[in-house]
Design a protein around this motif. Structure first.
Motif, PDB file in Angstrom:
ATOM      1  N   PHE A  85       0.833  -1.116  -0.098  1.00  0.00           N
ATOM      2  CA  PHE A  85      -0.069   0.159   0.074  1.00  0.00           C
ATOM      3  C   PHE A  85       0.892   1.352  -0.010  1.00  0.00           C
ATOM      4  N   HIS A  86       1.919   1.263   1.013  1.00  0.00           N
ATOM      5  CA  HIS A  86       2.910   2.509   0.797  1.00  0.00           C
ATOM      6  C   HIS A  86       3.985   2.124   1.469  1.00  0.00           C
ATOM      7  N   CYS A  93      -9.078   7.758   4.597  1.00  0.00           N
ATOM      8  CA  CYS A  93      -7.614   8.103   4.455  1.00  0.00           C
ATOM      9  C   CYS A  93      -6.766   7.155   5.791  1.00  0.00           C
ATOM     10  N   TYR A  94      -5.943   6.786   5.431  1.00  0.00           N
ATOM     11  CA  TYR A  94      -5.189   5.875   6.379  1.00  0.00           C
ATOM     12  C   TYR A  94      -4.037   7.188   7.089  1.00  0.00           C
ATOM     13  N   TRP A  95      -4.173   7.082   8.255  1.00  0.00           N
ATOM     14  CA  TRP A  95      -2.935   8.079   8.926  1.00  0.00           C
ATOM     15  C   TRP A  95      -2.050   6.930   9.896  1.00  0.00           C
ATOM     16  N   PHE A  96      -0.874   7.282   9.772  1.00  0.00           N
ATOM     17  CA  PHE A  96       0.122   6.411  10.564  1.00  0.00           C
ATOM     18  C   PHE A  96       1.325   7.359  11.094  1.00  0.00           C
ATOM     19  N   ALA A  97       1.677   6.983  12.176  1.00  0.00           N
ATOM     20  CA  ALA A  97       2.647   7.562  13.071  1.00  0.00           C
ATOM     21  C   ALA A  97       3.898   7.218  12.227  1.00  0.00           C
ATOM     22  N   ALA A  98       4.966   7.929  11.815  1.00  0.00           N
ATOM     23  CA  ALA A  98       6.072   7.972  11.314  1.00  0.00           C
ATOM     24  C   ALA A  98       7.206   8.052  12.339  1.00  0.00           C
ATOM     25  N   VAL A  99       7.597   6.670  13.228  1.00  0.00           N
ATOM     26  CA  VAL A  99       8.298   6.775  14.143  1.00  0.00           C
ATOM     27  C   VAL A  99       9.968   7.017  13.549  1.00  0.00           C
ATOM     28  N   ASP A 154      -4.218   8.704   1.189  1.00  0.00           N
ATOM     29  CA  ASP A 154      -5.448   8.601   0.507  1.00  0.00           C
ATOM     30  C   ASP A 154      -5.696   7.075   0.196  1.00  0.00           C
ATOM     31  N   PRO A 155      -6.838   6.629  -0.072  1.00  0.00           N
ATOM     32  CA  PRO A 155      -7.328   5.118  -0.131  1.00  0.00           C
ATOM     33  C   PRO A 155      -6.357   4.530  -1.226  1.00  0.00           C
ATOM     34  N   ASP A 156      -5.680   5.297  -1.956  1.00  0.00           N
ATOM     35  CA  ASP A 156      -4.892   4.674  -2.976  1.00  0.00           C
ATOM     36  C   ASP A 156      -3.320   4.430  -2.474  1.00  0.00           C
ATOM     37  N   GLY A 157      -3.082   5.046  -1.297  1.00  0.00           N
ATOM     38  CA  GLY A 157      -1.643   4.923  -0.879  1.00  0.00           C
ATOM     39  C   GLY A 157      -0.841   6.074  -1.194  1.00  0.00           C
ATOM     40  N   ASN A 158      -1.254   7.016  -1.417  1.00  0.00           N
ATOM     41  CA  ASN A 158      -0.520   8.376  -1.877  1.00  0.00           C
ATOM     42  C   ASN A 158      -0.593   9.275  -0.725  1.00  0.00           C
ATOM     43  N   GLU A 159       0.539   9.774  -0.140  1.00  0.00           N
ATOM     44  CA  GLU A 159       0.812  10.724   0.758  1.00  0.00           C
ATOM     45  C   GLU A 159      -0.180  12.105   0.278  1.00  0.00           C
TER      46      GLU A 159
END
Length: 304
Positions: free
Chosen positions: A191-192, A209-215, A224-229
């Motif tokens: 996905f990303h 939309c997918y939100w993640f913590a960038a450790v 976005d749902p296509d994996g684009n930032e």
């Protein structure tokens, strides 16, 4: 996301590995864990009252049960937390291939299954982590070959399941087609792959939309749902661990963080490392499912 986000400190602390923020609408409180500190915490939003519970096992992921109690994926199994006594009672345990393994990240699906996975401590060994679906009766291995299992989240329509591995050698987020009725995962694809930091804990907003913590990247990132930032929000610490939506209208992104892995000089430079932030970014989440026993809907065992 519209406008500049507003960032405030929800809890000023020094959690070793703050993780798994969980919004409890019934008590208008946020729960989270300190994995390294072996603690469960709850903070009431309006009063600011903080309650901490020491545990005798490393906690990983949290979920609310149908009755409002807390279920914890910890050690090598799932436990029920008894707030009155602070005790844990084992519900089910899995057989890990090595004694130095524990549960890490997790999510509850719309059918009520509590998904969580194992990782090695420390995470330098070969990929031996497994991702499980727990229906309240038994846990079935669904994905294996993981190093540092993370990033669990499910799209608002329940059709896409996300999973990541935040180990430095992997640093990948995958998406799966998901069948809520059967619990089956299919069509695993990349996905990303982040350009900043490593993909730690995650959540999904109401728009999918997918939100993640960038450790080690010092920010949370929106895909976005296509994996684009599509957006990123810089934070006043380098090691955020997981975002989760909460607040009365689910428009606050609570973000946990860790102080572990930073030396004295870095900690002096990052006084908020290990704290919990509240981010207002102009987006909303959606109410997360609660854990419930659903043995009739347990998926068949699957591989990687």
């Amino acid at each position: 996301m519209t406008g500049a986000p507003k960032i405030s400190v929800f809890h000023d602390g020094r959690d070793r590995v703050g993780e798994s923020p969980l919004w409890d609408a019934g008590s208008a409180s946020l729960w989270w864990v300190d994995i390294g500190g072996m603690a469960l915490r709850r903070k009431h939003v309006a009063s600011g009252r903080l309650t901490s519970f020491g545990l005798d096992i490393m906690p990983g992921a949290l979920a609310l049960d149908e009755d409002g109690s807390i279920i914890i994926a910890a050690g090598a199994g799932w436990y029920r937390f008894h707030a009155g006594t602070g005790a844990l009672s084992l519900i089910v345990e899995v057989t890990a291939p090595h004694p130095d393994m524990r549960m890490n990240d997790g999510v509850v699906d719309p059918a009520g299954r509590f998904w969580a996975g194992t990782m090695h401590m420390p995470p330098e060994r070969e990929p031996m982590g497994t991702f499980y679906a727990f229906d309240g009766d038994k846990a079935v291995a669904m994905v294996d070959g993981l190093r540092t299992q993370n990033g669990c989240a499910i799209s608002p329509d329940g059709k896409t399941f996300y999973l990541s591995d935040s180990h430095p050698a992997v640093r990948t987020i995958w998406a799966f087609d998901f069948d809520v009725d059967t619990g089956e995962l299919a069509n695993r694809r990349v996905f990303h792959k982040p350009s900043r930091g490593r993909p730690d804990g995650a959540c999904v907003d109401a728009d999918g939309c997918y939100w993640f913590a960038a450790v080690d990247g010092g920010c949370i990132i929106q895909l976005d749902p296509d994996g684009n930032e599509v957006a990123s929000i810089d934070l006043p610490m380098s090691r955020p661990t997981k975002p989760a939506f909460g607040g009365d209208d689910l428009s606050t992104i609570f973000v946990t963080s860790m102080s572990a892995g930073l030396d004295a000089t870095q900690l002096a430079y990052e006084p908020l490392a290990g704290s919990v932030l509240a981010v207002e970014a102009g987006v909303r989440g959606f109410a997360q499912p609660r854990f419930r026993r659903t043995p009739a809907r347990q998926p068949a065992a699957a591989g990687s």
